[in-house]
Write a protein that holds these residues in place. Structure first.
Motif: not given
Length: 218
Positions: A61-64, A80-83
């Motif tokens: 997974l690439v996030h930014g 954790e990033v999008w609870p």
């Protein structure tokens, strides 16, 4: 969300399937970057892909600018990033149970039946196809039997693996049942798993993640 999400995926990979479900449950748009695991010996073995994932596996997974590997670690990152909605329960005890179920699939069933294992059996040890098939069916049946026992009659089991909202364990169970059917494993002995699967596949997030609905599916 301002940073792009891209998933290096193969339509029939159960590990990538888990992450697709998680992304869909979170309502996160993402780009699919197909990595064909079979064509030309496997695109995951090419140096340019190995530079992204030295394990030469999907998903990535690439996030930014960040690249993440290992499906369970990716799913917990998403949580954790999008609870919301959560993939894990609020209590420590609940989280332990859900992780236990997820790891039963991701750490115990799936690695014994992975493509690279079966290729090693075929090309290095020259194990005949019937024996390879028996190996796969045996370990899937053993693992799913344990999963069934852990769900059946447990007070935390609801419409889904834990309560009445899908989560991390469901993200792992549904792809494993897809794999089991693909290789001819009878699921008659697992009615609790079948009921959870039906509840999951009735949801758009799971339905859209099905292998046959992916852009790289034949």
């Amino acid at each position: 969300m301002t940073e792009r999400l891209a998933l290096y995926s193969y339509w029939r990979s159960s590990a990538a399937y888990r992450v697709r479900i998680g992304l869909n449950l979170k309502g996160l748009p993402y780009e699919t970057v197909p990595v064909h695991l079979v064509r030309d010996g496997g695109e995951q073995l090419r140096p340019e892909y190995a530079a992204q994932n030295p394990q030469k596996l999907v998903p990535v997974l690439v996030h930014g600018q960040r690249r993440m590997r290992q499906s369970l670690a990716i799913l917990e990152y998403l949580d954790e990033v999008w609870p919301q909605p959560p993939l894990l329960p609020s209590s420590a005890r609940g989280r332990q149970r859900v992780r236990e179920l997820a790891q039963l699939v991701a750490c115990d069933i799936h690695p014994l039946n992975n493509l690279r294992v079966m290729r090693f059996f075929e090309h290095e040890w020259h194990v005949p196809q019937p024996e390879r098939d028996e190996w796969m069916k045996h370990w899937m049946t053993e693992g799913l039997g344990a999963f069934e026992a852990l769900l059946r009659d447990h007070p935390s089991t609801g419409a889904f693996c834990d309560g009445d909202q899908p989560g991390l364990a469901d993200c792992c169970l549904v792809p494993q049942l897809y794999n089991a059917r693909r290789f001819g494993v009878s699921l008659d002995a697992f009615p609790t798993l079948a009921a959870v699967e039906r509840a999951c596949l009735a949801l758009p997030a799971f339905d859209a993640a099905r292998p046959e609905r992916q852009p790289d599916a034949p």
